[in-house]
Every structure is written in structure tokens, then in C-alpha cells.
Design an enzyme around this catalytic site. Sequence first.
Site, mmCIF file in Angstrom:
data_model
loop_
_atom_site.group_PDB
_atom_site.id
_atom_site.type_symbol
_atom_site.label_atom_id
_atom_site.label_comp_id
_atom_site.label_asym_id
_atom_site.label_seq_id
_atom_site.Cartn_x
_atom_site.Cartn_y
_atom_site.Cartn_z
ATOM 1 N N CYS A 1 -8.488 -12.262 18.989
ATOM 2 C CA CYS A 1 -9.067 -11.056 19.556
ATOM 3 C C CYS A 1 -10.473 -10.899 18.999
ATOM 4 O O CYS A 1 -10.682 -11.025 17.787
ATOM 5 C CB CYS A 1 -8.230 -9.848 19.155
ATOM 6 S SG CYS A 1 -6.478 -10.062 19.523
ATOM 7 N N ARG B 1 7.338 0.260 1.820
ATOM 8 C CA ARG B 1 7.233 -0.923 2.692
ATOM 9 C C ARG B 1 6.133 -1.866 2.232
ATOM 10 O O ARG B 1 5.111 -1.418 1.709
ATOM 11 C CB ARG B 1 6.997 -0.508 4.152
ATOM 12 C CG ARG B 1 5.818 0.420 4.391
ATOM 13 C CD ARG B 1 6.125 1.331 5.583
ATOM 14 N NE ARG B 1 4.987 2.110 6.074
ATOM 15 C CZ ARG B 1 4.643 3.281 5.579
ATOM 16 N NH1 ARG B 1 5.280 3.802 4.548
ATOM 17 N NH2 ARG B 1 3.635 3.955 6.104
ATOM 18 N N CYS C 1 -10.828 -8.331 16.145
ATOM 19 C CA CYS C 1 -9.774 -8.386 15.123
ATOM 20 C C CYS C 1 -10.218 -7.790 13.785
ATOM 21 O O CYS C 1 -11.288 -8.104 13.282
ATOM 22 C CB CYS C 1 -9.357 -9.831 14.905
ATOM 23 S SG CYS C 1 -8.183 -10.028 13.558
ATOM 24 N N ASP D 1 -10.945 -0.645 13.801
ATOM 25 C CA ASP D 1 -11.379 -0.844 12.410
ATOM 26 C C ASP D 1 -12.755 -1.495 12.408
ATOM 27 O O ASP D 1 -13.065 -2.301 13.282
ATOM 28 C CB ASP D 1 -10.378 -1.747 11.677
ATOM 29 C CG ASP D 1 -9.021 -1.088 11.540
ATOM 30 O OD1 ASP D 1 -8.967 0.094 11.176
ATOM 31 O OD2 ASP D 1 -7.997 -1.762 11.820
ATOM 32 N N LYS E 1 -3.307 4.837 6.738
ATOM 33 C CA LYS E 1 -3.403 5.239 8.154
ATOM 34 C C LYS E 1 -3.070 6.710 8.290
ATOM 35 O O LYS E 1 -2.071 7.158 7.738
ATOM 36 C CB LYS E 1 -2.385 4.459 8.984
ATOM 37 C CG LYS E 1 -2.726 3.016 9.213
ATOM 38 C CD LYS E 1 -1.733 2.410 10.202
ATOM 39 C CE LYS E 1 -1.761 0.907 10.184
ATOM 40 N NZ LYS E 1 -1.262 0.332 8.925
ATOM 41 N N ARG F 1 -8.818 -8.454 10.990
ATOM 42 C CA ARG F 1 -8.708 -9.492 9.950
ATOM 43 C C ARG F 1 -9.468 -10.743 10.371
ATOM 44 O O ARG F 1 -9.095 -11.858 10.021
ATOM 45 C CB ARG F 1 -7.235 -9.854 9.690
ATOM 46 C CG ARG F 1 -6.445 -8.711 9.106
ATOM 47 C CD ARG F 1 -5.233 -9.169 8.295
ATOM 48 N NE ARG F 1 -4.568 -8.004 7.748
ATOM 49 C CZ ARG F 1 -3.375 -7.542 8.144
ATOM 50 N NH1 ARG F 1 -2.699 -8.183 9.075
ATOM 51 N NH2 ARG F 1 -2.865 -6.452 7.609
ATOM 52 N N ARG G 1 0.825 -1.209 0.000
ATOM 53 C CA ARG G 1 0.000 0.000 0.000
ATOM 54 C C ARG G 1 0.858 1.258 0.000
ATOM 55 O O ARG G 1 0.513 2.254 -0.591
ATOM 56 C CB ARG G 1 -0.928 0.005 1.217
ATOM 57 C CG ARG G 1 -1.771 1.256 1.325
ATOM 58 C CD ARG G 1 -2.658 1.249 2.555
ATOM 59 N NE ARG G 1 -3.636 0.199 2.501
ATOM 60 C CZ ARG G 1 -3.961 -0.597 3.522
ATOM 61 N NH1 ARG G 1 -3.358 -0.453 4.677
ATOM 62 N NH2 ARG G 1 -4.861 -1.531 3.387
ATOM 63 N N TYR G 2 1.975 1.206 0.721
ATOM 64 C CA TYR G 2 2.869 2.359 0.828
ATOM 65 C C TYR G 2 4.146 2.023 0.077
ATOM 66 O O TYR G 2 4.661 0.915 0.179
ATOM 67 C CB TYR G 2 3.188 2.649 2.293
ATOM 68 C CG TYR G 2 1.971 2.802 3.176
ATOM 69 C CD1 TYR G 2 1.211 3.971 3.147
ATOM 70 C CD2 TYR G 2 1.575 1.778 4.029
ATOM 71 C CE1 TYR G 2 0.095 4.114 3.955
ATOM 72 C CE2 TYR G 2 0.461 1.918 4.845
ATOM 73 C CZ TYR G 2 -0.278 3.082 4.805
ATOM 74 O OH TYR G 2 -1.374 3.204 5.605
ATOM 75 N N ASP H 1 -7.201 3.916 10.249
ATOM 76 C CA ASP H 1 -6.970 3.362 8.927
ATOM 77 C C ASP H 1 -8.236 3.638 8.120
ATOM 78 O O ASP H 1 -9.297 3.081 8.431
ATOM 79 C CB ASP H 1 -6.699 1.850 9.038
ATOM 80 C CG ASP H 1 -5.600 1.400 8.102
ATOM 81 O OD1 ASP H 1 -5.610 1.874 6.943
ATOM 82 O OD2 ASP H 1 -4.763 0.589 8.514
ATOM 83 N N CYS I 1 -3.120 -17.239 15.052
ATOM 84 C CA CYS I 1 -2.697 -16.373 16.156
ATOM 85 C C CYS I 1 -2.682 -17.187 17.449
ATOM 86 O O CYS I 1 -3.387 -18.186 17.561
ATOM 87 C CB CYS I 1 -3.660 -15.205 16.326
ATOM 88 S SG CYS I 1 -3.766 -14.192 14.846
HETATM 89 C C1 LIG Z 1 -0.336 -0.509 8.749
HETATM 90 C C2 LIG Z 1 0.305 -0.910 7.527
HETATM 91 C C3 LIG Z 1 1.668 -0.678 7.321
HETATM 92 C C4 LIG Z 1 2.552 -0.045 8.364
HETATM 93 O O1 LIG Z 1 2.267 1.306 8.505
HETATM 94 P P1 LIG Z 1 3.208 2.195 9.419
HETATM 95 O O2 LIG Z 1 2.503 3.517 9.469
HETATM 96 O O3 LIG Z 1 4.545 2.272 8.770
HETATM 97 O O4 LIG Z 1 3.295 1.538 10.757
HETATM 98 C C5 LIG Z 1 2.223 -1.061 6.126
HETATM 99 N N1 LIG Z 1 1.488 -1.636 5.170
HETATM 100 C C6 LIG Z 1 0.179 -1.874 5.325
HETATM 101 C C7 LIG Z 1 -0.576 -2.511 4.216
HETATM 102 C C8 LIG Z 1 -0.467 -1.519 6.515
HETATM 103 O O5 LIG Z 1 -1.768 -1.774 6.678
HETATM 104 S S1 SF4 Z 2 -5.822 -8.571 16.157
HETATM 105 FE FE1 SF4 Z 2 -6.323 -10.326 14.817
HETATM 106 S S2 SF4 Z 2 -4.428 -10.750 13.707
HETATM 107 FE FE2 SF4 Z 2 -3.884 -9.526 15.525
HETATM 108 S S3 SF4 Z 2 -3.433 -11.031 17.150
HETATM 109 FE FE3 SF4 Z 2 -5.577 -10.448 17.371
HETATM 110 S S4 SF4 Z 2 -6.675 -12.047 16.220
HETATM 111 FE FE4 SF4 Z 2 -4.539 -12.114 15.513
#
Ligand SMILES: *Cc1c(COP(=O)(O)O)cnc(C)c1O
Ligand code: SF4
Length: 352
Positions: free
Chosen positions: A115, A102, A118, A281, A325, A120, A98-99, A318, A111
Site C-alpha cells: 500500500c 494484548r 503504509c 498515520d 489509538k 510500516r 503497548r496495551y 493512533d 505483504c
Molecule cells: C493497534 C494496536 C493494537 C490493537 O488495538 P485494538 O484497539 O485492540 O484494535 C494492539 N497493539 C498495538 C501495538 C497496536 O498498534
Molecule cells: S498497510 Fe502496510 S503492512 Fe498493511 S498490507 Fe498494506 S503494505 Fe502491508
Amino acid sequence: MPGNIGTKRIVSQKTLHDGQELLDAGLISSQQKEAIDKVNKYYAIAVPPLLASRIQNQNDPIARQVIPSLSELKETPGEVADPIGDERFSPLKGLVHRYEDRVLIKPILICPLYCRFCFRREQVGHKQDSVLDIASWEKIFDYVKDHQEIREVILSGGDPLMLSPRRLSWIFQELDNIRHIKLIRLHTRVPIAMPERVNEALLKVLEDSLKSVWVAIHTNHVKEFSQPACDAFKRLTQVGVALVGQTVLLKNVNDNVSALEALFCKMLDYKIKPYYLHQLDKAPGTDHFHVPVQRGLKLLEALRGRVTGLAWPTYVYDIPGGFGKVPLGPSYLKGDDQVRDPKGQWHKVERI
Ligand SMILES: *Cc1c(COP(=O)(O)O)cnc(C)c1O
Ligand code: SF4
């Protein structure tokens, strides 16, 4: 688990994965079991022994995070399966770019705990296809090699520390061979949920890496800092890993000043720099954890000036749909000539 359950509790040696196991461990009542079985049809459950042993009652901040509730089956407008829009930026299986500088990799969708809030939750905890296969990894390494603009590789998930040290060692060695990668970051709850996994073999992988290794610890309440967890943090810092903390703002878990202050200060005691405080989220069935952003801003304002600046995380959101973010504030600036002090008084200033 009506009221206090203290003496009836049986501390299990293994992770609890369904309503029956939670009931047998004395963590829920038989009336709750039916509801939990329903939730479990959609979302995975995992309560590792260390965390189970620390739960005191129904309203316990750990119980709120890991024990399912019927509210999870209620969907609220705006909730979506992929709240932060990973799909749109996923050129390959297991990779999100996305960025520019990175990439985020999801090596495993398991996991140590699940959570209840979560982001995801639609992806994690399914039995099939939960570990990224070697062929997919090879494609990811080729992609990273081809994209010189990538400086940082983030291993997320799931939880990357649920991989075997052998698999992690292979991944780290492959990344060590890519010159333009400078940072490797892992996002994890393992030190809190299964600190025994932070063992010699894992520490060696982290210590031997040629890159700058950062570990982001997801922790939401000071009660998660058991002695074994604190010992794991110490082992991580001893091998030269940098630690940052990630916290999700959660209703009836940490949405008050004293809980946040205690958590952020405790992190610093173990050299974990509070990095992000996340606005929740909008994943399905998580509205009972929602804290309005205005409340979040007030909580941070209450910490400003009183608590060491090191304890101050960036409050981030986000943007749904994959737009990224962004920091939410609080802001202390009005126009370009007025600044508010930590006590709330405005000051007119020149040439700021
Ligand atoms: C959150 C996230 C990151 C990391 O973001 P930082 O602001 O650098 O901590 C990188 N890639 C994706 C897809 C993300 O969701
Ligand atoms: S937030 Fe989701 S991905 Fe992160 S530790 Fe908890 S269950 Fe796992």
C-alpha cells in the site's frame, strides 16, 4: 497509464514488482516508469494479478493504493519512519506490547501488495530478515507465557497470511498451549489481494484452533470485493472465524460518503463488521493521501441515521509517539444536557 487503458492491457499471472513489470502490464506509461524506479529505491512495490486485472485507469481506487507516485518522495513536516511508536514498546524483536492485555507480533514483513500509504512502509518489503526466525519466536512464546495479563495475541506484519500454513499451524499450536490466551487476531489483506491463499490448509489451522479466532480484513474500497475475494470471506466465516474490517481514510480513494457507504455495506454482506476507520498515520511520503480529521468526522455524520448502525466503524487515530489509538468522534453531546440528532438538530435532555 494515461486515461483508459482497457484493451492494451496484458493480465499477468504473477505479482508485479517494479516499474518495468508495471509498464509491460500496461499499467503505467513509459514517462511514469522513471519516477516509479526512483520510488522503488526506497519502497517496495507489489501488485498481485487479481488487483492488476481490476485496475481501469490512473484514478482508479485500486491504482491509487498500489501504483507508486512521485509524491511519495516528498516528505512533509510531522512524518516519521515509525509513526505509531512501535519501537518504544518493543521488548523483543517482532513483538510490540503497548496495551496491557494484548500483544502485537510481526511474524513476517512481506505483504501480498504494498500500500502506498503504509504506516510500516519503512519496515515492509525488504528482502532480508523478512520472516521472524524460530529463536525469536521461542523468546516471544516465553514472554507471552510469563505475562498472565495478556489475553490476546495479534498477528500483524507485514501480512501473517503470507506465512506458510505449516508455520501458522506451529504458531497456533504453541498459542493453544498457553491457557491465559483467549483470542488470536490476524490482520490481513490476503483475502482481497491473494484469495487463493485462503486454501484448505490455512482454513484447517483457523478451524482447529482452541482459541477465539478473529480476522481483521484491511479493505478501503468496494472495488476490492472481487468474486474470488468474496468467496474467500465465505470460506473464512464457514470455519467459524469472526471477521472485522479495517479501513484507512484516503484522499481520492474513499473520502466521500458514497464510497464509504458502499464499502461498509458490502462488508456487512460478507459478515465483516466494520471495526475501525483509521485516520492516516504520518509515514514518510504519504501526505497526498491525507484527509483532514474535520472532513472525516463530517463523512461519518452523513452516514449516521441513514445507514444501518452495523455499518458504523469507530473512527480512530493512533497518536504519534506510541501513545495509543483513540476514537475521534463525531460527538453528539454538548455539556451534559444537550444532544444532537442525526439530522443535526439539538435537543435539551434531562438526567442523561
Ligand atoms: C493497534 C494496536 C493494537 C490493537 O488495538 P485494538 O484497539 O485492540 O484494535 C494492539 N497493539 C498495538 C501495538 C497496536 O498498534
Ligand atoms: S498497510 Fe502496510 S503492512 Fe498493511 S498490507 Fe498494506 S503494505 Fe502491508
